[in-house]
Design a protein around this motif. Structure first.
Motif, short mmCIF file in Angstrom:
data_model
loop_
_atom_site.label_atom_id
_atom_site.label_comp_id
_atom_site.label_asym_id
_atom_site.label_seq_id
_atom_site.Cartn_x
_atom_site.Cartn_y
_atom_site.Cartn_z
N MET A 233 0.85 -1.18 0.00
CA MET A 233 0.00 0.00 0.00
C MET A 233 0.89 1.23 0.00
SD MET A 233 -2.82 0.85 2.94
CE MET A 233 -3.35 -0.85 2.92
N ASP A 234 0.39 2.33 -0.58
CA ASP A 234 1.18 3.55 -0.56
C ASP A 234 1.13 4.17 0.83
OD1 ASP A 234 -1.29 4.81 -0.35
OD2 ASP A 234 -1.25 5.66 -2.36
N ALA A 235 1.96 5.20 1.06
CA ALA A 235 2.09 5.78 2.40
C ALA A 235 0.81 6.46 2.86
CB ALA A 235 3.25 6.77 2.42
N GLY A 236 0.00 6.94 1.92
CA GLY A 236 -1.23 7.63 2.28
C GLY A 236 -2.43 6.72 2.43
N ASN A 237 -2.22 5.39 2.29
CA ASN A 237 -3.31 4.42 2.37
C ASN A 237 -4.44 4.71 1.39
OD1 ASN A 237 -1.92 3.21 4.49
ND2 ASN A 237 -3.06 4.32 6.06
N ALA A 238 -4.08 5.33 0.26
CA ALA A 238 -5.08 5.67 -0.74
C ALA A 238 -5.10 4.66 -1.89
CB ALA A 238 -4.81 7.06 -1.31
N VAL B 9 7.76 2.09 -4.75
CA VAL B 9 9.00 2.78 -4.40
C VAL B 9 8.65 3.99 -3.54
CG1 VAL B 9 10.99 4.04 -5.32
CG2 VAL B 9 10.18 1.97 -6.46
N ASP B 10 7.64 4.72 -3.96
CA ASP B 10 7.01 5.78 -3.17
C ASP B 10 5.59 5.93 -3.71
OD1 ASP B 10 7.21 7.32 -5.54
OD2 ASP B 10 9.11 8.20 -4.89
N ASP B 11 4.87 6.95 -3.28
CA ASP B 11 3.48 7.08 -3.69
C ASP B 11 3.32 7.29 -5.19
OD1 ASP B 11 2.86 6.79 -1.08
OD2 ASP B 11 2.08 8.81 -0.75
N ASP B 12 4.35 7.82 -5.84
CA ASP B 12 4.24 8.17 -7.26
C ASP B 12 4.99 7.22 -8.18
OD1 ASP B 12 2.73 10.52 -6.65
OD2 ASP B 12 4.61 11.51 -6.08
N THR B 13 5.66 6.22 -7.62
CA THR B 13 6.48 5.32 -8.43
C THR B 13 6.36 3.90 -7.92
OG1 THR B 13 8.07 7.14 -8.66
CG2 THR B 13 8.78 4.97 -9.42
N ALA B 14 6.26 2.95 -8.84
CA ALA B 14 6.25 1.53 -8.49
C ALA B 14 7.38 0.83 -9.21
CB ALA B 14 4.91 0.89 -8.86
N LEU B 15 7.89 -0.23 -8.59
CA LEU B 15 8.89 -1.07 -9.22
C LEU B 15 8.22 -2.39 -9.61
CD1 LEU B 15 12.57 -1.58 -8.23
CD2 LEU B 15 11.16 -3.57 -8.72
N VAL B 16 8.41 -2.79 -10.85
CA VAL B 16 7.85 -4.05 -11.37
C VAL B 16 9.03 -4.91 -11.82
CG1 VAL B 16 6.33 -5.12 -13.06
CG2 VAL B 16 5.75 -2.87 -12.09
N ALA B 17 9.13 -6.11 -11.27
CA ALA B 17 10.24 -7.01 -11.57
C ALA B 17 9.77 -8.11 -12.51
CB ALA B 17 10.80 -7.61 -10.29
N LEU B 18 10.48 -8.29 -13.60
CA LEU B 18 10.23 -9.40 -14.53
C LEU B 18 11.23 -10.51 -14.24
CD1 LEU B 18 9.57 -7.81 -18.06
CD2 LEU B 18 7.93 -8.45 -16.28
N TYR B 19 10.72 -11.72 -14.12
CA TYR B 19 11.56 -12.89 -13.87
C TYR B 19 11.42 -13.86 -15.04
CZ TYR B 19 12.80 -12.10 -8.94
OH TYR B 19 13.33 -11.62 -7.78
N ASN B 20 12.45 -14.67 -15.22
CA ASN B 20 12.38 -15.80 -16.14
C ASN B 20 12.11 -17.07 -15.35
OD1 ASN B 20 12.84 -14.78 -18.75
ND2 ASN B 20 15.04 -14.66 -18.39
N PRO B 21 11.38 -18.02 -15.93
CA PRO B 21 11.28 -19.32 -15.28
C PRO B 21 12.64 -19.97 -15.18
CG PRO B 21 9.66 -19.10 -17.04
CD PRO B 21 10.61 -17.95 -17.18
N TYR B 22 12.83 -20.80 -14.17
CA TYR B 22 14.09 -21.52 -14.03
C TYR B 22 14.23 -22.48 -15.20
CZ TYR B 22 17.85 -24.16 -11.79
OH TYR B 22 19.06 -24.76 -11.49
N ASP B 23 15.38 -22.42 -15.85
CA ASP B 23 15.60 -23.20 -17.08
C ASP B 23 16.13 -24.59 -16.73
OD1 ASP B 23 16.05 -24.11 -19.60
OD2 ASP B 23 17.16 -22.36 -20.29
#
Length: 368
Positions: free
Chosen positions: A232-237, A292-306
């Motif tokens: 959740m963001d810091a403002g709970n919005a 990351v903060d209220d105005d930015t998100a981090l999205v991580a892409l993963y590969n399946p284990y080969d």
């Protein structure tokens, strides 16, 4: 488009060859836990890593979990057979055996303070003043099917109350919910064969926890049965979620949980091309994505284990992951983060605009 992050701090990992490390971002200052063979050390991660407390481990037992008192005066270790409270000088304060129960999976311990105006924030070492008495709440096997034993202790380990709750049982995780006055107000049960999260009303009455009725599932509970919660963001919005198969992330307004923005795999470059050149069949990770903060998100892409590369060709099945920044308001991608080192994997989001990644010998703190 690539984004070059700014390095805020580097935290060398002490005793890297023999220690396990964990970053706890929940307090006012992120904290590094270093679990060595002989001790648990806690560092506040500021401009440098500052040692704030060290607790000798209960010897000769190894431990799988630990909890630290709000004022960092002692730590409780979950060993193979018991909870053990240890002071900073190594003195054993008290023990509570639980036999061969798997504390690493189903053990639970929490702290509260009586006479407190509100529950202290995680990592806040200012709790425990003269007008406050510490209470320790820990779970033990009840010996009864579908039941949970909660012991209430004082700071010296004296058992003040025993509460047998008709819920939980073995292979279910049970935890307490607290109100703004640091009083028990509910019980949560999860895990086991029934994956759904169940909430019960609860209250402290006549020296024991009294369980009330099961609370109906709200829109949020139904949502998390289908998706993974990412914070959740810091403002709970606004909150963030990911499809359980990693196909998309969504942002929801609170308290309605209405979807306000989404980002799917189709919004990234095609696998094997451009900034997704390291991916063959990417999915969105629930373990590294979030605010990351209220105005930015981090999205991580993963590969399946080969597995084929490992078993057929003897190659390392690990493939590089990628981290992206996005706008929670619109779901638009800002770009891929390009680190100065290769193969950055684990990410801990602090929530203040910084995030922490781990290399073999150090943690690195970044800002956009």
């Amino acid at each position: 488009m690539t984004i070059t992050p700014r390095l805020v701090a580097k935290y060398p990992i002490p005793d890297r060859d023999g220690a396990r490390t964990f970053v706890d971002p929940t307090g006012p200052v992120p904290r590094l836990e270093v679990r060595g063979a002989g001790s648990l050390r806690l560092y506040d991660l500021r401009e440098q890593a500052e040692l704030t407390a060290e607790f000798p481990a209960p010897s000769p037992d190894r431990w799988s979990m630990e909890w630290t008192a709000p004022d960092l005066s002692f730590a409780v270790f979950g060993t193979a057979t018991e909870y053990v409270a240890v002071a900073r000088d190594g003195t054993t304060l008290w023990k509570q055996p639980y036999g061969t129960w798997d504390v690493g999976r189903w053990g639970y311990l929490d702290f509260s303070t009586t006479g407190a105006a509100s529950r202290p924030a995680a990592g806040d070492s200012s709790a425990g003043g003269a007008d406050q008495d510490l209470r320790i709440w820990l779970r033990l096997p009840s010996g009864l099917p579908d039941s949970t034993l909660i012991l209430t202790l004082d700071a010296e380990g004296t058992v003040l109350a025993r509460s047998v709750l008709p819920c939980g049982g073995y292979e279910r995780f049970v935890s307490l919910l607290w109100d703004e006055n640091d009083e028990v107000c509910g019980v949560t049960v999860s895990g086991g064969r029934a994956a759904a999260l169940t909430h019960y009303e609860a209250r402290w009455h006549s020296g024991a926890i009294v369980l009330g009725g099961q609370l109906p599932q709200d829109r949020g509970a139904l949502l998390w049965s289908e998706r993974e919660y990412l914070g959740m963001d810091a403002g709970n919005a606004r909150c963030m979620s990911v499809d359980r198969r990693g196909r998309d992330v969504s942002w929801h307004s609170l308290p309605t949980y209405q979807v306000t923005a989404s980002l799917g795999l189709g919004d990234f470059p095609a696998p094997g091309t451009g900034d997704c050149s390291v991916h063959n069949a990417p999915y969105i990770s629930s373990s590294s994505s979030g605010f990351v903060d209220d105005d930015t998100a981090l999205v991580a892409l993963y590969n399946p284990y080969d597995e084929a590369a490992v078993y057929m060709f003897g190659r390392d099945g690990w493939r590089e992951h990628s981290h992206w920044l996005a706008d929670p308001a619109t779901g638009a991608l800002h770009g891929r983060i390009e680190y100065p080192m290769a193969e950055v994997d684990n990410v801990t989001l602090v929530g203040d605009g910084t995030w922490i990644t781990e290399e073999w010998d150090a943690f690195y703190r970044w800002r956009r």
